[in-house]
Design a protein around this motif. Structure first.
Motif, short mmCIF file in Angstrom:
data_model
loop_
_atom_site.label_atom_id
_atom_site.label_comp_id
_atom_site.label_asym_id
_atom_site.label_seq_id
_atom_site.Cartn_x
_atom_site.Cartn_y
_atom_site.Cartn_z
N GLY A 74 0.80 -1.11 0.08
CA GLY A 74 0.01 0.14 -0.10
C GLY A 74 0.80 1.16 -0.18
N LEU A 75 0.49 2.08 -0.92
CA LEU A 75 1.06 3.48 -0.84
C LEU A 75 0.24 4.67 -0.63
N VAL A 76 0.72 5.53 0.31
CA VAL A 76 -0.15 6.77 0.55
C VAL A 76 0.57 7.81 0.27
N LYS A 77 -0.24 8.67 -0.52
CA LYS A 77 0.36 10.11 -0.84
C LYS A 77 -0.89 11.16 -0.78
N VAL A 78 -0.23 12.17 -0.04
CA VAL A 78 -1.26 13.21 0.56
C VAL A 78 -1.00 14.60 -0.10
N THR A 79 -0.01 14.81 -0.69
CA THR A 79 -0.04 15.89 -1.73
C THR A 79 0.18 15.81 -3.08
N LYS A 80 -0.07 16.71 -3.80
CA LYS A 80 -0.01 16.59 -5.39
C LYS A 80 1.50 16.58 -5.73
N GLU A 81 2.54 17.26 -5.10
CA GLU A 81 3.67 17.26 -5.27
C GLU A 81 4.43 16.10 -5.05
N GLU A 82 4.13 15.46 -3.89
CA GLU A 82 4.39 13.85 -3.67
C GLU A 82 3.91 12.97 -4.67
N LEU A 83 2.68 12.98 -5.14
CA LEU A 83 1.99 12.21 -6.07
C LEU A 83 2.93 12.09 -7.24
N LEU A 84 3.18 13.44 -7.69
CA LEU A 84 3.73 13.83 -9.07
C LEU A 84 5.27 13.34 -8.94
N SER A 85 5.79 13.24 -7.97
CA SER A 85 7.28 13.18 -7.81
C SER A 85 8.03 11.91 -8.44
N GLU A 86 9.18 11.92 -8.76
CA GLU A 86 9.96 10.72 -9.46
C GLU A 86 9.88 9.54 -8.47
N GLN A 91 8.31 4.13 -7.40
CA GLN A 91 7.65 3.26 -6.40
C GLN A 91 6.59 2.27 -7.36
N MET A 92 5.94 3.13 -8.16
CA MET A 92 4.62 2.37 -8.85
C MET A 92 5.37 1.61 -9.77
N GLN A 93 6.18 1.81 -10.53
CA GLN A 93 6.78 0.96 -11.78
C GLN A 93 7.48 -0.29 -11.07
N LEU A 94 8.25 -0.07 -10.03
CA LEU A 94 8.98 -1.14 -9.30
C LEU A 94 7.80 -2.19 -8.69
N LEU A 117 -7.25 14.29 -5.10
CA LEU A 117 -6.05 13.69 -5.73
C LEU A 117 -6.47 12.82 -6.85
N ARG A 118 -7.74 12.33 -6.84
CA ARG A 118 -8.08 11.13 -7.66
C ARG A 118 -7.81 11.20 -8.90
N GLU A 119 -8.20 12.40 -9.54
CA GLU A 119 -7.81 12.50 -10.98
C GLU A 119 -6.48 12.67 -11.33
N ASP A 120 -5.50 13.35 -10.41
CA ASP A 120 -4.11 13.22 -10.67
C ASP A 120 -3.58 11.93 -10.66
N LEU A 121 -4.28 11.16 -9.67
CA LEU A 121 -3.58 9.69 -9.34
C LEU A 121 -3.97 8.81 -10.85
N ASN A 122 -5.27 9.01 -11.11
CA ASN A 122 -5.61 8.29 -12.46
C ASN A 122 -4.74 8.72 -13.62
N LEU A 123 -4.32 9.97 -13.83
CA LEU A 123 -3.55 10.36 -14.75
C LEU A 123 -2.27 9.90 -14.81
N ILE A 124 -1.45 9.93 -13.73
CA ILE A 124 -0.20 9.25 -13.49
C ILE A 124 -0.18 7.79 -13.82
N LEU A 125 -1.40 7.26 -13.28
CA LEU A 125 -1.40 5.74 -13.58
C LEU A 125 -1.68 5.45 -15.12
N LYS A 126 -2.27 6.25 -15.83
CA LYS A 126 -2.49 6.07 -17.14
C LYS A 126 -1.19 6.32 -18.02
#
Length: 143
Positions: A74-86, A91-94, A117-126
């Motif tokens: 499980g990953l927890v992301k609380v800010t947009k900056e954290e979610l968009l970080s390298e 983590q997601m790719q690994l 952040l739901r839409e941002d998460l979906n964009l990153i996953l896409k």
């Protein structure tokens, strides 16, 4: 002011880690480690494929699904900056590439974010070609 924002972010993170633990338990998963008081530290996943920033990574919650016989992270992301970080993208790719040693099934990764952040998460996953993959599950909370 920055100190107050950091305290709010940390409180939100703790709450989301706790919510993810409860979610894992409700699914019958064994919670083996978490970044929360009272739990062992989650194991470090070696980045031998050299994804993204090439650094080893840890999940916020680590468990085991005894029915499917796979690890669950499980990953927890609380800010947009954290979610968009390298760091997060790595983590997601690994974690998406990891399989179980005993059965070669893909382990599952759950990512929980605040609803905002739901839409941002979906964009990153896409972008990472992980959206709608059965082994990579996005979650959003209204809290």
């Amino acid at each position: 002011m920055a100190e107050m924002v950091a305290e709010i972010s940390e409180a939100l993170r703790t709450g989301l880690v706790d919510k993810l633990i409860r979610f894992f338990k409700s699914k019958g998963f064994e919670v083996r480690a978490a970044r929360l008081d009272g739990y062992r530290e989650p194991p470090v996943a070696r980045n031998s494929h050299q994804f993204g920033d090439r650094k080893d990574k840890q999940a916020d919650v680590y468990g085991y699904d005894p029915v499917e016989k796979v690890a669950v992270r499980g990953l927890v992301k609380v800010t947009k900056e954290e979610l968009l970080s390298e760091h997060t993208k790595t983590q997601m790719q690994l974690f998406a590439a990891m399989t179980g040693a005993e059965n070669n099934k893909r382990s599952r990764t759950y990512v929980i974010v605040p609803q905002a952040l739901r839409e941002d998460l979906n964009l990153i996953l896409k972008d990472l070609n992980l959206l709608n993959k059965p082994h990579f599950i996005p979650l959003a909370t209204r809290d």
